[in-house]
Structures are given as structure tokens and as C-alpha cells.
Design a protein around this motif. Structure first.
Motif, short mmCIF file in Angstrom:
data_model
loop_
_atom_site.label_atom_id
_atom_site.label_comp_id
_atom_site.label_asym_id
_atom_site.label_seq_id
_atom_site.Cartn_x
_atom_site.Cartn_y
_atom_site.Cartn_z
N ARG A 1 0.87 4.15 -2.88
CA ARG A 1 0.67 5.57 -2.57
C ARG A 1 1.78 6.41 -3.19
NH1 ARG A 1 0.69 5.60 3.47
NH2 ARG A 1 0.55 3.37 3.42
N ARG B 1 1.45 9.33 -6.16
CA ARG B 1 1.95 10.70 -6.00
C ARG B 1 2.89 11.08 -7.15
NH1 ARG B 1 3.55 10.62 0.35
NH2 ARG B 1 1.45 10.39 1.15
N SER C 1 0.83 -1.20 0.00
CA SER C 1 0.00 0.00 0.00
C SER C 1 0.87 1.25 0.00
CB SER C 1 -0.96 -0.01 1.19
OG SER C 1 -0.22 0.07 2.39
#
Length: 134
Positions: free
Chosen positions: A12, A16, A8
């Protein structure tokens, strides 16, 4: 295998770092539009080449063929003229040889006649007073 917590976190980070999908879609659409515009230009050039080729085949080649036929007639006339000039040159050469032979044979006689007339002319001019000293 990756742990769920690490997975995870990497997702993420990837989210980004990647630009929003709208920018990518716009860039792909612009690229596609540019390629379509270039394809349209290429098709236009291909059509123009086909039209030019058709015009050449339909109009220009028959004109060239007619000119070739005209030139063949002119070449035939030039060949006849060259043959005529060669014939005249042979006759002139033959006549020159005959004149040279005649001059050799009769040259002494002509020189004698010329001297006779020259002497006669000079003596008659002396008698008339035109020539004082010769």
C-alpha cells in the motif's frame, strides 16, 4: 519471510509513493519519440555525408586531377625557364670577365686617348673664348 499483514502494508505504501502508470507511460513515450527524432536527424546527416562524398568523388576529384595535369605542364615550363636563366647568367658572367680583362689590358690606352681628346677639347674651347681659366 514477511508476514502477510506487513506485506500488504508495504504494498500500500509503495502504491501511494509511485506515480500513476499513465504519467510513467507518457514520460517513456516522450523519451522514445525524442530518441526517434534524434535517430531520424542522424540518418539525415549520414545521407547528406554520403551525398557529399559521392559528389566529391564524382565531380571534384576529376577537376583536381585536371588541374594537377595543367600544373605539371606549367612546372615543366618553369623548369625550362630556370635552366635558360642559368645559362644566360653563365654567359653574362663570362662576358663580364672578358670585359674586365679587356679593360685591364687596354685601360691605359683608353685613358691616354681620353686625356688626349679632353686636352684637345679644352684647348680648342680656350681658343674660341668659351673657357677663360682652366
Amino acid at each position: 519471510m514477511l508476514r502477510p499483514a506487513a506485506e500488504s502494508g508495504s504494498r500500500r505504501l509503495a502504491r501511494r509513493l509511485t506515480p500513476p502508470p499513465g504519467d510513467e507511460v507518457k514520460e517513456v513515450e516522450e523519451t522514445i519519440e525524442d530518441l526517434l527524432r534524434r535517430l531520424d536527424e542522424f540518418c539525415g546527416m549520414t545521407d547528406q555525408i554520403r551525398n557529399d562524398t559521392s559528389q566529391i568523388l564524382d565531380e571534384t576529384i576529376p577537376l583536381v586531377k585536371d588541374k594537377v595535369m595543367e600544373m605539371n605542364h606549367i612546372y615543366a615550363k618553369v623548369d625550362k625557364l630556370e635552366a635558360f636563366v642559368k645559362m644566360v647568367a653563365r654567359h653574362v658572367s663570362s662576358l663580364e670577365e672578358q670585359v674586365l680583362e679587356a679593360e685591364k689590358t687596354h685601360g691605359t690606352f683608353l685613358n691616354s686617348v681620353c686625356r688626349l681628346f679632353q686636352c684637345a677639347t679644352i684647348s680648342s674651347l680656350k681658343n674660341l673664348g668659351y673657357v677663360s681659366s682652366l
